[in-house]
Structures are given as structure tokens and as C-alpha cells.
Design an enzyme around this catalytic site. Structure first.
Site, PDB file in Angstrom:
ATOM      1  N   GLU A  17       0.841  -1.212   0.000  1.00 51.72           N
ATOM      2  CA  GLU A  17       0.000   0.000   0.000  1.00 51.72           C
ATOM      3  C   GLU A  17       0.871   1.254   0.000  1.00 51.72           C
ATOM      4  O   GLU A  17       2.095   1.199   0.140  1.00 51.72           O
ATOM      5  CB  GLU A  17      -0.901   0.031   1.241  1.00 51.72           C
ATOM      6  CG  GLU A  17      -2.346  -0.386   0.996  1.00 51.72           C
ATOM      7  CD  GLU A  17      -3.148   0.649   0.207  1.00 51.72           C
ATOM      8  OE1 GLU A  17      -2.574   1.667  -0.242  1.00 51.72           O
ATOM      9  OE2 GLU A  17      -4.358   0.442   0.044  1.00 51.72           O
ATOM     10  N   ARG A 100      -7.984   1.176  12.960  1.00 46.50           N
ATOM     11  CA  ARG A 100      -6.568   1.454  12.742  1.00 46.50           C
ATOM     12  C   ARG A 100      -6.447   2.518  11.669  1.00 46.50           C
ATOM     13  O   ARG A 100      -7.389   2.746  10.892  1.00 46.50           O
ATOM     14  CB  ARG A 100      -5.807   0.202  12.306  1.00 46.50           C
ATOM     15  CG  ARG A 100      -6.166  -0.333  10.909  1.00 46.50           C
ATOM     16  CD  ARG A 100      -5.095  -1.259  10.384  1.00 46.50           C
ATOM     17  NE  ARG A 100      -5.437  -1.944   9.145  1.00 46.50           N
ATOM     18  CZ  ARG A 100      -5.313  -1.440   7.920  1.00 46.50           C
ATOM     19  NH1 ARG A 100      -4.901  -0.183   7.757  1.00 46.50           N
ATOM     20  NH2 ARG A 100      -5.625  -2.148   6.851  1.00 46.50           N
ATOM     21  N   ASN A 102      -5.328   3.990   8.133  1.00 38.91           N
ATOM     22  CA  ASN A 102      -5.238   3.401   6.804  1.00 38.91           C
ATOM     23  C   ASN A 102      -4.420   4.337   5.918  1.00 38.91           C
ATOM     24  O   ASN A 102      -3.268   4.602   6.219  1.00 38.91           O
ATOM     25  CB  ASN A 102      -6.635   3.115   6.239  1.00 38.91           C
ATOM     26  CG  ASN A 102      -6.595   2.156   5.069  1.00 38.91           C
ATOM     27  OD1 ASN A 102      -5.781   1.236   5.044  1.00 38.91           O
ATOM     28  ND2 ASN A 102      -7.466   2.354   4.098  1.00 38.91           N
ATOM     29  N   ASN A 147      -9.798   5.996   2.762  1.00 40.51           N
ATOM     30  CA  ASN A 147      -8.789   5.461   1.845  1.00 40.51           C
ATOM     31  C   ASN A 147      -8.164   6.561   0.994  1.00 40.51           C
ATOM     32  O   ASN A 147      -7.782   7.599   1.523  1.00 40.51           O
ATOM     33  CB  ASN A 147      -9.398   4.331   0.999  1.00 40.51           C
ATOM     34  CG  ASN A 147      -8.464   3.158   0.863  1.00 40.51           C
ATOM     35  OD1 ASN A 147      -7.247   3.316   0.739  1.00 40.51           O
ATOM     36  ND2 ASN A 147      -9.004   1.962   0.899  1.00 40.51           N
ATOM     37  N   ASP A 197      -9.739   2.094  -4.037  1.00 38.58           N
ATOM     38  CA  ASP A 197      -8.758   2.007  -2.950  1.00 38.58           C
ATOM     39  C   ASP A 197      -7.882   3.259  -2.976  1.00 38.58           C
ATOM     40  O   ASP A 197      -8.377   4.360  -2.773  1.00 38.58           O
ATOM     41  CB  ASP A 197      -7.951   0.718  -3.117  1.00 38.58           C
ATOM     42  CG  ASP A 197      -7.267   0.273  -1.837  1.00 38.58           C
ATOM     43  OD1 ASP A 197      -6.798   1.141  -1.078  1.00 38.58           O
ATOM     44  OD2 ASP A 197      -7.169  -0.941  -1.588  1.00 38.58           O
TER      45      ASP A 197
END
Length: 284
Positions: A17, A100, A102, A147, A197
Site C-alpha cells: 500500500e 486502525r 489506513n 482510503n 482504494d
């Protein structure tokens, strides 16, 4: 647009990521969230190094040639890559075990914007924050999976994805004040395969979006919400995209190794006909 994707990385991520290209260093940085690692590829030499983190690391911004700042589980930490040491800046949501951090990204003024997510991806317990200096401010709440983040070329608009909602939102953005207003939908994924995403913005103002579960990256006109073209990726779970090289004329695509695709978890790259907007460093 004709593309020829090649594999950049030797490293195979569990959940790759957050790719960030730093022009001054000519290096590509990204994270393996579930592998708890920061990976750095030197585009001058092709060498690749990874650094172990103590917990889930989801995004980063470069500070200088020795340091990055990263979101790790519930907090922001400065990571010295030369000494492999961490300095905690601040934490939040430590009481929310199912949350959490991201995705995150720095704006042109060096502020770090990052959102949290519900790890079960069902409840809107996620929030969106701005870190400026050592001050953390909650900017938005009620997100499921905060995101992809980006800004238009004039820094008058900011984009933010909430993946399960399958929408890319746009806000009016005040660069000087670091404020966002007037949330609305720029792109609705509709019948597109996978969920949106990570994302990047090119110099023509179009947005590039990774398809988690859709095996591609697509390019959209945010003014009318229409898709212009797409690039197939040999991995089902495509996570993010950024522009890199000194001319910003290549894209770098991160993926997750969560499918049977032989190259899943690798980083892919290809030259493109349009240049991108640079990533910015964090201002300490």
C-alpha cells in the site's frame, strides 16, 4: 493508451500500500501493512531495502534523506531509517480496538492527512485527521474505510475515498488554512469491479484509482464522473497508484498478495503519456 506493465519490486507484500515517490532522492517508498514493513526502492540503482516496524504500518510521508513519518496502528511516528528508531508524535483512537489508521498523504504545505478505518469494514467508526506540526485535528467522522487521498492541480479541491461506499468524494480545499468544506460525490463506482482504494492525480486533473478486487487501475474525469480508460493489472487486489521518476511520467502500482495470481503482492510500473502531480514531504 498502450501500456506495458513491468514488475518493479523483488519484495512480495502481504498487503502492499501507500506508494510515495520522492523526487529529490529518486526513491519509491511503500508499505506492507500486514507484513509490518516499510520498503524503499532506489530507482537510481535498483536496490531495494525493507525496514521492520513494530505494528501495522499503513502510510508514510518523506521528511528528509534519513527520516519518514508513518501511520502505525493508532499513531503517527517519525522513523529514522538509518538508525531504525521510532519517535512517537501522537496517538488517537487507542480505545477502539477494531480501528486502525489506513491511507495518508501530505499536502503541498507539508501537513499529513490520514484516515482511520473499521477493520471489519462494516461500521462507520473511521475518522479523518490532519497532523500539522505536533497538532492532530479531527476533520471528518463517520467513515467506514478512509482510503485514497489527493488534491487537484490548483489545490482548491481535495479527494477522499470511502471504499465500501464505492464513492470518491470531493471537498473544497483551503490550502492556506488546511480546511475542507462542502463534501460531495465526484465519482460513483457503480457497476465497476472491485472497490476504489488508493488514488493519484495527474497534471490534467484526472484521477487514477486502484480497484481492490477488480484487478486494474482506472482514470476518471472528476468533473463529470466518467471513466476515460483503464489498465489491467496481473493481480486481483490492486491497492494504490502514484506517479514517479524525475519527469513524473511513470506510474507505480501496489498490490496485495491475497490472491492466486503469481505476481500478487508485487509493485508494477509503466510509462504513461500524461505526467502526475508530485508527492510532498512532511514539514516537521
Amino acid at each position: 493508451m498502450e501500456v506495458n506493465l513491468i514488475t518493479l519490486s523483488n519484495y512480495k507484500a502481504i498487503l502492499g500500500e501507500g506508494p510515495v515517490y520522492d523526487k529529490e532522492l529518486n526513491k519509491l517508498f511503500w508499505v506492507d501493512i500486514e507484513g509490518k514493513r516499510i520498503i524503499v526502492n532506489d530507482l537510481n540503482t535498483g536496490s531495494e531495502i525493507f525496514y521492520n516496524m513494530p505494528d501495522l504500518v499503513s502510510s508514510l510521508c518523506v521528511i528528509d534523506d534519513k527520516r519518514v513519518i508513518a501511520t502505525i496502528r493508532h499513531g503517527f511516528y517519525i522513523v529514522n531509517l538509518f538508525t531504525n528508531s521510532l519517535e512517537k508524535i501522537t496517538e488517537t483512537e487507542t480505545n477502539l480496538d477494531t480501528n486502525r489508521f489506513n491511507d495518508g498523504k501530505c499536502d503541498k504545505m507539508g501537513r499529513y492527512w490520514a484516515g482511520t478505518m473499521n477493520m471489519n469494514e462494516r461500521k462507520p467508526t473511521g475518522n479523518f485527521y490532519k497532523l500539522e506540526g505536533n497538532k492532530l485535528t479531527k476533520m471528518l467522522e463517520g467513515l467506514i474505510v478512509s482510503n485514497g487521498i489527493g488534491w487537484d492541480i490548483e489545490n482548491r479541491q481535495m479527494y477522499l475515498i470511502d471504499s465500501p461506499l464505492r464513492k470518491i468524494f470531493v471537498f473544497d480545499f483551503d490550502l492556506n488554512k488546511g480546511e475542507i468544506y462542502n463534501k460531495r460525490v465526484a465519482v460513483d463506482f457503480g457497476s465497476e469491479p472491485g472497490n476504489p482504494d488508493g488514488m493519484a492525480v495527474d497534471e490534467e486533473g484526472y484521477i487514477w484509482v486502484a480497484h481492490w478486487g477488480g484487478g486494474k487501475v482506472s482514470r476518471w474525469n472528476p468533473k463529470n464522473g466518467e471513466k476515460v480508460f483503464e489498465i489491467k493489472v496481473p493481480a486481483t487486489y490492486v491497492t494504490s497508484v502514484t506517479f514517479g521518476t524525475p519527469d513524473l511520467d511513470r506510474i507505480f502500482i501496489t498490490t496485495a498478495g491475497k490472491s492466486q495470481d503469481p505476481l500478487a503482492g508485487k509493485v508494477f510500473t509503466t510509462k504513461v503519456e500524461v505526467k502526475g502531480i508530485p508527492n510532498y514531504r512532511y514539514k516537521v
